[in-house]
Design a protein around this motif. Sequence first.
Motif, mmCIF file in Angstrom:
data_model
loop_
_atom_site.group_PDB
_atom_site.id
_atom_site.type_symbol
_atom_site.label_atom_id
_atom_site.label_comp_id
_atom_site.label_asym_id
_atom_site.label_seq_id
_atom_site.Cartn_x
_atom_site.Cartn_y
_atom_site.Cartn_z
ATOM 1 N N HIS A 228 55.839 -26.534 9.227
ATOM 2 C CA HIS A 228 56.721 -27.198 8.270
ATOM 3 C C HIS A 228 56.250 -26.946 6.832
ATOM 4 N N GLU A 229 54.946 -26.982 6.614
ATOM 5 C CA GLU A 229 54.403 -26.701 5.277
ATOM 6 C C GLU A 229 54.688 -25.252 4.880
ATOM 7 N N PHE A 230 54.502 -24.329 5.814
ATOM 8 C CA PHE A 230 54.789 -22.919 5.541
ATOM 9 C C PHE A 230 56.263 -22.718 5.216
ATOM 10 N N MET A 231 57.121 -23.386 5.959
ATOM 11 C CA MET A 231 58.557 -23.228 5.778
ATOM 12 C C MET A 231 59.067 -23.860 4.489
ATOM 13 N N ASN A 232 58.295 -24.690 3.864
ATOM 14 C CA ASN A 232 58.693 -25.283 2.592
ATOM 15 C C ASN A 232 58.231 -24.454 1.399
ATOM 16 N N ARG A 233 57.858 -23.228 1.644
ATOM 17 C CA ARG A 233 57.493 -22.288 0.591
ATOM 18 C C ARG A 233 58.618 -21.268 0.462
ATOM 19 N N PRO A 234 58.603 -20.464 -0.606
ATOM 20 C CA PRO A 234 59.674 -19.470 -0.772
ATOM 21 C C PRO A 234 59.808 -18.491 0.396
ATOM 22 N N ARG A 235 58.771 -18.337 1.193
ATOM 23 C CA ARG A 235 58.791 -17.393 2.310
ATOM 24 C C ARG A 235 59.724 -17.830 3.429
ATOM 25 N N MET A 236 60.230 -19.055 3.374
ATOM 26 C CA MET A 236 61.069 -19.536 4.474
ATOM 27 C C MET A 236 62.288 -18.667 4.666
ATOM 28 N N ARG A 237 62.801 -18.056 3.609
ATOM 29 C CA ARG A 237 63.982 -17.203 3.736
ATOM 30 C C ARG A 237 63.700 -16.044 4.688
ATOM 31 N N ALA A 238 62.487 -15.519 4.636
ATOM 32 C CA ALA A 238 62.114 -14.406 5.503
ATOM 33 C C ALA A 238 62.160 -14.812 6.974
ATOM 34 N N ALA A 239 61.763 -16.038 7.270
ATOM 35 C CA ALA A 239 61.798 -16.504 8.660
ATOM 36 C C ALA A 239 63.233 -16.635 9.157
ATOM 37 N N PHE A 240 64.121 -17.123 8.299
ATOM 38 C CA PHE A 240 65.530 -17.216 8.694
ATOM 39 C C PHE A 240 66.136 -15.825 8.882
ATOM 40 N N LEU A 241 65.751 -14.882 8.043
ATOM 41 C CA LEU A 241 66.288 -13.522 8.146
ATOM 42 C C LEU A 241 65.755 -12.765 9.355
ATOM 43 N N HIS A 242 64.608 -13.170 9.849
ATOM 44 C CA HIS A 242 63.976 -12.436 10.953
ATOM 45 C C HIS A 242 64.844 -12.446 12.198
ATOM 46 N N GLY A 243 65.551 -13.537 12.413
ATOM 47 C CA GLY A 243 66.419 -13.624 13.575
ATOM 48 C C GLY A 243 65.669 -14.019 14.829
ATOM 49 N N GLY A 244 66.403 -14.094 15.922
ATOM 50 C CA GLY A 244 65.824 -14.388 17.225
ATOM 51 C C GLY A 244 65.079 -15.709 17.275
ATOM 52 N N LEU A 245 63.999 -15.710 18.017
ATOM 53 C CA LEU A 245 63.226 -16.925 18.214
ATOM 54 C C LEU A 245 62.578 -17.388 16.917
ATOM 55 N N VAL A 246 62.132 -16.464 16.064
ATOM 56 C CA VAL A 246 61.527 -16.857 14.787
ATOM 57 C C VAL A 246 62.563 -17.615 13.944
ATOM 58 N N TRP A 247 63.811 -17.147 13.945
ATOM 59 C CA TRP A 247 64.891 -17.855 13.253
ATOM 60 C C TRP A 247 65.030 -19.277 13.794
ATOM 61 N N ARG A 248 65.006 -19.414 15.124
ATOM 62 C CA ARG A 248 65.197 -20.739 15.733
ATOM 63 C C ARG A 248 64.025 -21.650 15.429
ATOM 64 N N LEU A 249 62.812 -21.107 15.393
ATOM 65 C CA LEU A 249 61.644 -21.907 15.031
ATOM 66 C C LEU A 249 61.747 -22.387 13.580
ATOM 67 N N ALA A 250 62.245 -21.521 12.702
ATOM 68 C CA ALA A 250 62.455 -21.912 11.301
ATOM 69 C C ALA A 250 63.492 -23.021 11.224
ATOM 70 N N LEU A 251 64.549 -22.879 11.982
ATOM 71 C CA LEU A 251 65.601 -23.884 12.010
ATOM 72 C C LEU A 251 65.068 -25.213 12.536
ATOM 73 N N HIS A 252 64.230 -25.145 13.557
ATOM 74 C CA HIS A 252 63.617 -26.358 14.114
ATOM 75 C C HIS A 252 62.758 -27.056 13.068
ATOM 76 N N SER A 253 62.070 -26.281 12.269
ATOM 77 C CA SER A 253 61.174 -26.836 11.267
ATOM 78 C C SER A 253 61.913 -27.464 10.089
ATOM 79 N N LEU A 254 62.965 -26.796 9.618
ATOM 80 C CA LEU A 254 63.644 -27.248 8.394
ATOM 81 C C LEU A 254 65.010 -27.876 8.612
ATOM 82 N N GLY A 255 65.693 -27.500 9.660
ATOM 83 C CA GLY A 255 67.024 -28.036 9.900
ATOM 84 C C GLY A 255 68.125 -27.182 9.295
ATOM 85 N N PHE A 256 69.347 -27.494 9.659
ATOM 86 C CA PHE A 256 70.521 -26.719 9.251
ATOM 87 C C PHE A 256 70.781 -26.773 7.748
ATOM 88 N N ASP A 257 70.328 -27.815 7.085
ATOM 89 C CA ASP A 257 70.605 -27.974 5.658
ATOM 90 C C ASP A 257 70.032 -26.840 4.809
#
Length: 127
Positions: free
Chosen positions: A6-35
Amino acid sequence: YEQLCHEFMNRPRMRAAFLHGGLVWRLALHSLGFDHLPSVLEGISTEAVPSGNLLVGDDGQTYYDDGLSEEEIDFMCGTYYIDLHECDGPGVVSWWPQPNAWNVSGLNVGFWSACCEDWFQVHLGNI
């Protein structure tokens, strides 16, 4: 692990996790939510040039976009190393499958399906 993600995802790098797709995308979504999904459309983060992906167009023009390093992907998947035995060397385990395992799992169908979500929820519940 989840707090660190969650701390990692609250940094500017979070966009990269969403762009990665697949399971990494879903883990990012789990951490931050749809908003946070609309922020992906805002363009590259401030960290894209120093630590993102360098892309070269057909015309030779260079572009940058957000991308995750292998270490960041390992981190998102909860990868850690354990000492199996002196002769065997370190073992690599993770809470979630690595992208190469996900890609050949049969769940990777090009989009996040209901089957993917069912698997994710069961796996999350087992952790």
